[in-house]
Structure formats: structure tokens, C-alpha cells
Scaffold this motif. Structure first.
Motif, PDB file in Angstrom:
ATOM      1  N   ALA A 285       0.653  -0.963   0.400  1.00  0.00           N
ATOM      2  CA  ALA A 285      -0.482  -0.164  -0.064  1.00  0.00           C
ATOM      3  C   ALA A 285       1.112   0.914  -0.384  1.00  0.00           C
ATOM      4  CB  ALA A 285      -0.858  -0.202   1.054  1.00  0.00           C
ATOM      5  N   ARG A 286       2.208   1.175   0.498  1.00  0.00           N
ATOM      6  CA  ARG A 286       3.354   2.260   0.614  1.00  0.00           C
ATOM      7  C   ARG A 286       3.655   2.665  -0.944  1.00  0.00           C
ATOM      8  NH1 ARG A 286       6.214   0.352   4.720  1.00  0.00           N
ATOM      9  NH2 ARG A 286       4.780   1.469   7.022  1.00  0.00           N
ATOM     10  N   ASP A 287       3.352   1.884  -2.236  1.00  0.00           N
ATOM     11  CA  ASP A 287       3.403   2.527  -2.909  1.00  0.00           C
ATOM     12  C   ASP A 287       2.686   3.730  -3.972  1.00  0.00           C
ATOM     13  OD1 ASP A 287       5.444   1.222  -3.257  1.00  0.00           O
ATOM     14  OD2 ASP A 287       4.992  -0.769  -4.216  1.00  0.00           O
TER      15      ASP A 287
ATOM     16  N   GLY B 272     -10.735   7.099   1.790  1.00  0.00           N
ATOM     17  CA  GLY B 272     -10.183   8.372   3.372  1.00  0.00           C
ATOM     18  C   GLY B 272      -9.028   8.426   3.603  1.00  0.00           C
ATOM     19  N   THR B 273      -8.007   6.798   3.304  1.00  0.00           N
ATOM     20  CA  THR B 273      -6.960   6.234   3.890  1.00  0.00           C
ATOM     21  C   THR B 273      -5.416   6.959   3.346  1.00  0.00           C
ATOM     22  OG1 THR B 273      -8.045   4.428   4.505  1.00  0.00           O
ATOM     23  CG2 THR B 273      -5.433   4.356   4.416  1.00  0.00           C
ATOM     24  N   VAL B 274      -4.560   7.741   3.611  1.00  0.00           N
ATOM     25  CA  VAL B 274      -4.236   8.332   2.806  1.00  0.00           C
ATOM     26  C   VAL B 274      -2.698   6.776   4.032  1.00  0.00           C
ATOM     27  CG1 VAL B 274      -2.129  11.204   3.318  1.00  0.00           C
ATOM     28  CG2 VAL B 274      -4.180  10.376   3.326  1.00  0.00           C
ATOM     29  N   TYR B 275      -1.841   6.946   2.930  1.00  0.00           N
ATOM     30  CA  TYR B 275      -0.909   6.188   2.676  1.00  0.00           C
ATOM     31  C   TYR B 275       0.409   6.655   3.262  1.00  0.00           C
ATOM     32  CZ  TYR B 275      -3.811   2.512   2.092  1.00  0.00           C
ATOM     33  OH  TYR B 275      -4.636   1.479   2.401  1.00  0.00           O
TER      34      TYR B 275
ATOM     35  N   ALA C 286       3.048  18.568  11.118  1.00  0.00           N
ATOM     36  CA  ALA C 286       2.767  20.115  11.057  1.00  0.00           C
ATOM     37  C   ALA C 286       3.729  19.727   9.617  1.00  0.00           C
ATOM     38  CB  ALA C 286       3.428  20.823  11.135  1.00  0.00           C
ATOM     39  N   HIS C 287       4.588  19.220   9.153  1.00  0.00           N
ATOM     40  CA  HIS C 287       5.345  19.333   8.076  1.00  0.00           C
ATOM     41  C   HIS C 287       4.572  18.255   6.649  1.00  0.00           C
ATOM     42  CE1 HIS C 287       9.097  19.006   5.160  1.00  0.00           C
ATOM     43  NE2 HIS C 287       8.805  17.419   4.939  1.00  0.00           N
ATOM     44  N   PHE C 288       4.320  17.409   7.431  1.00  0.00           N
ATOM     45  CA  PHE C 288       3.389  16.536   6.237  1.00  0.00           C
ATOM     46  C   PHE C 288       1.842  16.696   6.633  1.00  0.00           C
ATOM     47  CE2 PHE C 288       7.026  13.933   7.802  1.00  0.00           C
ATOM     48  CZ  PHE C 288       7.801  13.249   6.252  1.00  0.00           C
ATOM     49  N   GLY C 289       1.377  17.691   7.101  1.00  0.00           N
ATOM     50  CA  GLY C 289      -0.012  17.737   7.373  1.00  0.00           C
ATOM     51  C   GLY C 289      -0.459  16.235   7.709  1.00  0.00           C
ATOM     52  N   ARG C 290      -0.575  15.987   8.782  1.00  0.00           N
ATOM     53  CA  ARG C 290      -0.738  14.488   8.906  1.00  0.00           C
ATOM     54  C   ARG C 290      -0.941  15.279  10.952  1.00  0.00           C
ATOM     55  NH1 ARG C 290       0.050   9.694   6.184  1.00  0.00           N
ATOM     56  NH2 ARG C 290       0.679  10.382   4.214  1.00  0.00           N
ATOM     57  N   THR C 291      -1.820  14.243  11.454  1.00  0.00           N
ATOM     58  CA  THR C 291      -1.934  14.562  12.815  1.00  0.00           C
ATOM     59  C   THR C 291      -0.652  13.529  13.319  1.00  0.00           C
ATOM     60  OG1 THR C 291      -2.821  12.568  13.702  1.00  0.00           O
ATOM     61  CG2 THR C 291      -4.510  14.300  12.867  1.00  0.00           C
TER      62      THR C 291
ATOM     63  N   ILE D 149       8.732   8.099   4.310  1.00  0.00           N
ATOM     64  CA  ILE D 149       8.567   7.848   5.701  1.00  0.00           C
ATOM     65  C   ILE D 149      10.995   7.985   5.808  1.00  0.00           C
ATOM     66  CG2 ILE D 149       9.285   5.474   6.472  1.00  0.00           C
ATOM     67  CD1 ILE D 149       7.680   4.562   5.539  1.00  0.00           C
ATOM     68  N   ASP D 150      11.267   8.126   5.235  1.00  0.00           N
ATOM     69  CA  ASP D 150      13.011   8.131   5.170  1.00  0.00           C
ATOM     70  C   ASP D 150      12.988   9.606   5.371  1.00  0.00           C
ATOM     71  OD1 ASP D 150      12.874   5.850   3.683  1.00  0.00           O
ATOM     72  OD2 ASP D 150      13.711   6.809   1.389  1.00  0.00           O
TER      73      ASP D 150
END
Length: 153
Positions: free
Chosen positions: A55-57, A65-68, A92-97, A74-75
Motif C-alpha cells: 500500500a505504500r506504493d 479516506g486512507t492516506v498511505y 505539521a510538515h506532512f499535514g498529518r496528525t 518515511i525516509d
């Protein structure tokens, strides 16, 4: 209420399933496309030997709604961790929680992938240059440590 009618798997459906499977579509998306149940799709893919999908591809948001996370993300996340960034800064950098960041680190550790503990940036006690300390015992940057351990006493 009547039973749902079952349709047999055809060569065309198998080919379409394979292309959707390799494109990393979600099982839910595949069921809508093929008009089959989730169990039917998963069973057919397993019996045909399609294998697990990475799924990471998939980069972006899936229809459910899933964000992979991509490998590049990840690196970069691991680099930020090495430099001592907090979960809040990474989020904040990735726009995630913050919870998404924490969950990803947990998943990486469960997968047995090498992880790096966050390093606190402190000044070297010898030269004053900021470096990532590995803990209370680590007060010198690598060059100063190598220099000081090479001196004969």
C-alpha cells in the motif's frame, strides 16, 4: 428479501481483478468495479496467487479516506527524527496528525525495520557545535569524541 445472485468468475473478471489488484486499488473499490463481495474478491485474489500488495506504493488518498505513506515520506520522517524533530513538528510538515506520526513509528517497529531513537540537539561540551545526543551520557560530538579518545594519557 431475496438472495443476492452470484455471478461466476470469468477470464475477463480475473484479468480486471489482476489489473486493479496490481494498481493497489482498495478491496472496496474493486468490489464496486466488479460487482463482487469483499470476501469473494479477497478469496479469488488469494487463490490466483496475486500476493500481498504494498500500500505504500500508493501516494495520496484512497476512496475510503486512507492516506498511505510513501517510502520517500518515511525516509524524510526518519531524517527528521534523527535531527530531533518532535511529533508535532513532523505532523505539521506532512499535514498529518501527531497520532498518525506515532502510529507510523509503531508500525515501522512492528515490521522489524530499523528505527532511530530521536536525538536531542545539544551543544558539544568541547567545541560548542550542536549535535544529536544519544542520551545523558553523550555530551561530545563525534569528531571531539574521536579526538579525545585518541590522546594518550
Amino acid at each position: 428479501m431475496g438472495k443476492a445472485t452470484r455471478t461466476k468468475w470469468t477470464d475477463e473478471l480475473d484479468a480486471r481483478l489482476l489489473s486493479l489488484w496490481e494498481a493497489n486499488c482498495t478491496v472496496k473499490d474493486i468490489t464496486v468495479e466488479l460487482g463482487k463481495s469483499e470476501q469473494s474478491v479477497q478469496t479469488r485474489a488469494s487463490r490466483r496467487g496475486f500476493g500481498k500488495r504494498n500500500a505504500r506504493d500508493v501516494i495520496g488518498v484512497m476512496s475510503d479516506g486512507t492516506v498511505y505513506w510513501s517510502e520517500a515520506e518515511i525516509d524524510l520522517l526518519m531524517d527528521m527524527r534523527i535531527k530531533g524533530a518532535s511529533h508535532k513538528e513532523m505532523a505539521a510538515h506532512f499535514g498529518r496528525t501527531k497520532n498518525a506520526i506515532h502510529a507510523l513509528f509503531g508500525k515501522i517497529e512492528r515490521e522489524g525495520r530499523p528505527t532511530v531513537s530521536p536525538k536531542k540537539m545539544i551543544p558539544c561540551m568541547c567545541c560548542g557545535v550542536q549535535f544529536g545526543s544519544e542520551g545523558w551520557h553523550n555530551k561530545q560530538c563525534e569528531p571531539c569524541f574521536r579526538y579525545n579518545t585518541s590522546i594518550d594519557v
